[in-house]
Design an enzyme around this catalytic site. Structure first.
Site, PDB file in Angstrom:
ATOM      1  N   CYS A 259       0.801  -1.230   0.000  1.00  0.00           N
ATOM      2  CA  CYS A 259       0.000   0.000   0.000  1.00  0.00           C
ATOM      3  C   CYS A 259       0.835   1.283   0.000  1.00  0.00           C
ATOM      4  CB  CYS A 259      -0.924   0.005   1.212  1.00  0.00           C
ATOM      5  SG  CYS A 259      -2.093  -1.355   1.185  1.00  0.00           S
TER       6      CYS A 259
HETATM    7  N1  NAD Z   1      -2.706  -5.966   2.057  1.00  0.00           N
HETATM    8  C1  NAD Z   1      -3.189  -4.927   2.698  1.00  0.00           C
HETATM    9  O1  NAD Z   1      -2.903  -4.725   3.892  1.00  0.00           O
HETATM   10  C2  NAD Z   1      -4.142  -3.934   2.041  1.00  0.00           C
HETATM   11  C3  NAD Z   1      -4.765  -2.954   2.834  1.00  0.00           C
HETATM   12  C4  NAD Z   1      -5.663  -2.066   2.255  1.00  0.00           C
HETATM   13  C5  NAD Z   1      -5.894  -2.116   0.892  1.00  0.00           C
HETATM   14  N2  NAD Z   1      -5.277  -3.049   0.108  1.00  0.00           N
HETATM   15  C6  NAD Z   1      -5.612  -3.041  -1.308  1.00  0.00           C
HETATM   16  O2  NAD Z   1      -6.439  -4.165  -1.598  1.00  0.00           O
HETATM   17  C7  NAD Z   1      -6.145  -4.682  -2.900  1.00  0.00           C
HETATM   18  C8  NAD Z   1      -5.777  -6.152  -2.809  1.00  0.00           C
HETATM   19  O3  NAD Z   1      -4.588  -6.292  -2.034  1.00  0.00           O
HETATM   20  P1  NAD Z   1      -4.151  -7.652  -1.366  1.00  0.00           P
HETATM   21  O4  NAD Z   1      -3.068  -7.312  -0.418  1.00  0.00           O
HETATM   22  O5  NAD Z   1      -5.331  -8.419  -0.891  1.00  0.00           O
HETATM   23  O6  NAD Z   1      -3.547  -8.421  -2.654  1.00  0.00           O
HETATM   24  P2  NAD Z   1      -3.151  -9.971  -2.756  1.00  0.00           P
HETATM   25  O7  NAD Z   1      -2.097 -10.046  -3.808  1.00  0.00           O
HETATM   26  O8  NAD Z   1      -2.891 -10.526  -1.397  1.00  0.00           O
HETATM   27  O9  NAD Z   1      -4.463 -10.664  -3.272  1.00  0.00           O
HETATM   28  C9  NAD Z   1      -5.004 -10.436  -4.523  1.00  0.00           C
HETATM   29  C10 NAD Z   1      -5.606 -11.741  -5.037  1.00  0.00           C
HETATM   30  O10 NAD Z   1      -6.239 -11.459  -6.284  1.00  0.00           O
HETATM   31  C11 NAD Z   1      -6.010 -12.539  -7.157  1.00  0.00           C
HETATM   32  N3  NAD Z   1      -6.229 -12.063  -8.519  1.00  0.00           N
HETATM   33  C12 NAD Z   1      -5.412 -11.332  -9.312  1.00  0.00           C
HETATM   34  N4  NAD Z   1      -6.018 -11.072 -10.488  1.00  0.00           N
HETATM   35  C13 NAD Z   1      -7.241 -11.625 -10.435  1.00  0.00           C
HETATM   36  C14 NAD Z   1      -8.339 -11.682 -11.346  1.00  0.00           C
HETATM   37  N5  NAD Z   1      -8.287 -11.101 -12.549  1.00  0.00           N
HETATM   38  N6  NAD Z   1      -9.435 -12.363 -10.950  1.00  0.00           N
HETATM   39  C15 NAD Z   1      -9.483 -12.944  -9.734  1.00  0.00           C
HETATM   40  N7  NAD Z   1      -8.497 -12.928  -8.832  1.00  0.00           N
HETATM   41  C16 NAD Z   1      -7.390 -12.263  -9.183  1.00  0.00           C
HETATM   42  C17 NAD Z   1      -4.609 -12.977  -6.845  1.00  0.00           C
HETATM   43  O11 NAD Z   1      -4.393 -14.327  -7.249  1.00  0.00           O
HETATM   44  C18 NAD Z   1      -4.596 -12.830  -5.306  1.00  0.00           C
HETATM   45  O12 NAD Z   1      -5.002 -14.020  -4.661  1.00  0.00           O
HETATM   46  C19 NAD Z   1      -5.035  -3.785  -3.446  1.00  0.00           C
HETATM   47  O13 NAD Z   1      -5.607  -2.772  -4.225  1.00  0.00           O
HETATM   48  C20 NAD Z   1      -4.410  -3.180  -2.209  1.00  0.00           C
HETATM   49  O14 NAD Z   1      -3.824  -1.924  -2.479  1.00  0.00           O
HETATM   50  C21 NAD Z   1      -4.408  -3.975   0.661  1.00  0.00           C
END
Ligand code: NAD
Length: 428
Positions: free
Chosen positions: A260
Site C-alpha cells: 500500500c
Molecule cells: N494488504 C493490505 O494490507 C491492504 C490494505 C488495504 C488495501 N489493500 C488493497 O487491496 C487490494 C488487494 O490487495 P491484497 O493485499 O489483498 O492483494 P493480494 O495479492 O494478497 O491478493 C489479490 C488476489 O487477487 C487474485 N487475482 C489477481 N487477479 C485476479 C483476477 N483477474 N481475478 C481474480 N483474482 C485475481 C490474486 O491471485 C490474489 O489471490 C489492493 O488494491 C491493495 O492496495 C491492501
C-alpha cells in the site's frame, strides 16, 4: 444473501470470512488455482489467518472457492479485491481490475451490486470499471446494476483490528447504488460511512495512505538530522507522543514496504497530471523514504569500518524480510533493497525471517528467488560481520542477538530494552 468475493488475498480472504460469520454465503473467486484448492481443503496461506476459520466456513457450506467466473450468476453482489500495483515506469497498473471486470461482465445480472475495494485513483470505478462492465454485459450502471467503491482498511498483524469493527467508507455511482451497497456491507460490518460518490471514496483511501507516507518520511528525515546532532529520534518521538492532543507518533525505519504505502500515493500523482496538478508532498515523501535503505547501508559501512572491516567481502545478515513486524508479507519490502545495495558493494547478504522460510519468485527481485532464511543459532549468527535489524518481529530473541553479534545496525529501535555493549549497536 450470496455474494462473490474476487481476489482471495490479504484483503479478500478476511472479508470473505467476515461475511460468512455474518450469515452470508460466500463464493470466493481467484485466478490462482493453487490458492482455490488450498482454501477448499480448509488451509490458509496467510500466517495471521487461521486455517481453522477457513475449514469451519468450508465445512458449514458458507464458503467455497472457485476459478469459475460463470458462477457469478448465482450471487447478488460481487466484491473485487484484486491487486493494484505500479508498472515498471511506476505508473498505476489497473489491469487486474479491468481483467476482473471483463470476467464478471458476461455474467452480470439485473439488480446485482458490483463493489470495488482495490486502492486506486479517483475515477476508476465510475469510468474505467463501469465502461468494461457496461460494454461486456449490455446493462447500464445505476439503471440495471448497482456500482460502488468501498476501500479496504486492513491492518495485517494487528490482532485488535477486526474487519467487523473497522468503519467502512462507501461511495455509490448513484444514491440507489449507495443504498444497495450499504445494505450488503451492513450485513457484515458494524459502521458504514457513506460518502457522496465513488470518487470521494477512492480519494479517501488515498488520503489515508498518503498521510502515512508523508509522516513516515518526516520522521525518517528527522532521524537523519537528529542523528547528525547526536540526538536519538526514538527518544524524541517517545517524549512527543505524551502530548495528549495534536500529535500522532510515526516511526522511522529502513524504508517503506508492503502493497500500500510505497505504491498508492503514486496513483494520485499520476491522475493529478491529467488536471495539470503537482503532488509535491507525495513526491518529496517518496524521495526521502526511497533514500532510507541507502542511509542504512551507509551506517552499516560506518559500523563495519569501526571494526576495521570493509563492506566488500563482509557477511551481513538482514534480520526480517517481511515489511512489518509479525506478518509474512514481504511484498515491496525494503529488506530486498538492502540486500541489493549490500551485494552491489561486494558484501555477502543473507536473511533471517521466521515467517519467510524461502523467497518466492517475484517480478521485482527474481535474483533472490529460492534463497532460504538462515537458522537462528549462535554459530550461524556469530558467523556474520554485521546484523541489520530491518523488521522487529516479536518472535526474534534480541537478547540472543546481543549475545551473539558484535555489530548490530538497528533500524527499528528493537535493541532499546536490551543490555548491549558500548559500540555494539548502531541506530540507522
Ligand atoms: N494488504 C493490505 O494490507 C491492504 C490494505 C488495504 C488495501 N489493500 C488493497 O487491496 C487490494 C488487494 O490487495 P491484497 O493485499 O489483498 O492483494 P493480494 O495479492 O494478497 O491478493 C489479490 C488476489 O487477487 C487474485 N487475482 C489477481 N487477479 C485476479 C483476477 N483477474 N481475478 C481474480 N483474482 C485475481 C490474486 O491471485 C490474489 O489471490 C489492493 O488494491 C491493495 O492496495 C491492501
Amino acid at each position: 444473501m450470496k455474494i462473490a468475493i474476487v481476489g482471495l488475498g490479504y484483503v479478500g480472504l478476511p472479508l470473505s470470512l467476515q461475511f460468512t460469520r455474518s450469515g452470508a454465503s460466500v463464493l470466493g473467486l481467484d485466478i490462482d488455482a493453487a490458492k482455490v484448492a488450498s482454501l477448499n481443503q480448509g488451509r490458509s496461506y496467510i500466517k495471521h489467518i487461521e486455517s481453522s476459520a477457513i475449514a469451519e466456513a468450508v465445512k458449514s457450506g458458507s464458503f467455497a472457492a472457485s476459478t469459475d467466473f460463470e458462477r457469478i450468476q448465482e450471487v447478488e453482489a460481487v466484491i473485487i479485491c484484486v491487486p493494484t500495483p505500479l508498472n515498471k515506469n511506476r505508473e498505476p497498473d489497473i489491469s487486474y481490475i479491468i481483467d476482473t471486470g471483463l470476467c464478471i461482465a458476461p455474467h452480470l445480472q439485473k439488480g446485482m451490486l458490483v463493489s470495488l475495494e482495490s486502492t486506486t485513483y479517483p475515477g476508476t470505478t465510475a469510468e474505467d470499471l463501469r465502461a468494461v462492465l457496461e460494454s461486456g454485459s449490455g446493462l447500464k450502471a445505476g439503471v440495471d446494476f448497482h456500482l460502488a467503491f468501498s476501500p479496504e482498511r486492513e491492518d495485517p498483524g494487528n490482532a485488535q483490528s477486526k474487519v467487523e469493527i473497522i468503519p467502512k467508507v462507501i461511495g455509490g455511482y448513484t444514491p440507489a447504488c449507495l443504498e444497495r451497497a450499504r445494505a450488503v456491507y451492513g450485513l457484515a460490518i458494524k459502521t458504514i460511512v457513506p460518502v457522496s460518490s465513488c470518487r470521494v471514496a477512492e480519494a479517501t483511501k488515498l488520503l489515508e495512505n498518503i498521510f502515512r507516507s508523508v509522516n513516515i518520511a518526516l520522521v525518517n528525515e528527522l532521524k537523519v538530522v537528529y542523528s547528525a546532532m547526536g540526538i536519538d529520534v526514538w527518544e524524541v518521538i517517545n517524549a512527543a507522543k505524551t502530548k495528549p492532543f495534536g500529535f500522532m507518533a510515526f516511526y522511522p525505519g529502513p524504508g517503506l514496504g508492503g502493497h500500500c504505502i510505497p505504491i498508492d500515493p503514486f496513483y494520485l500523482t499520476w491522475k493529478a497530471r491529467e488536471y495539470s496538478q503537482n503532488t509535491r508532498f507525495i513526491e518529496l515523501a517518496g524521495e526521502i523514504n526511497t533514500a532510507m535503505p541507502m542511509h542504512v547501508v551507509n551506517r552499516t559501512a560506518e559500523a563495519l569500518n569501526a571494526r576495521r572491516k570493509a563492506v566488500n567481502g563482509s557477511r551481513v545478515l538482514v534480520a526480517g524480510l517481511a515489511y512489518k513486524p509479525n506478518v509474512d508479507d514481504e511484498r515491496e519490502s525494503p529488506s530486498y533493497t538492502l540486500m541489493n545495495l549490500l551485494k552491489e558493494r561486494g558484501a555477502e547478504p543473507a536473511y533471517h525471517d521466521p515467517y519467510v522460510p524461502v523467497i518466492r519468485p517475484t517480478r521485482e527481485h527474481p535474483h533472490w528467488a529460492g534463497m532460504r532464511s538462515v537458522n537462528w543459532d549462535r554459530p550461524t549468527v556469530e558467523g556474520f560481520d554485521a546484523v541489520i535489524i530491518a523488521t522487529n518481529h516479536q518472535a526474534v530473541n534480541y537478547q540472543e542477538l546481543a549475545d551473539w553479534s558484535p555489530c548490530i545496525v538497528d533500524t527499528r529501535n528493537a535493541m532499546a530494552p536490551i543490555k548491549t555493549k558500548p559500540g555494539q549497536v548502531w541506530k540507522a
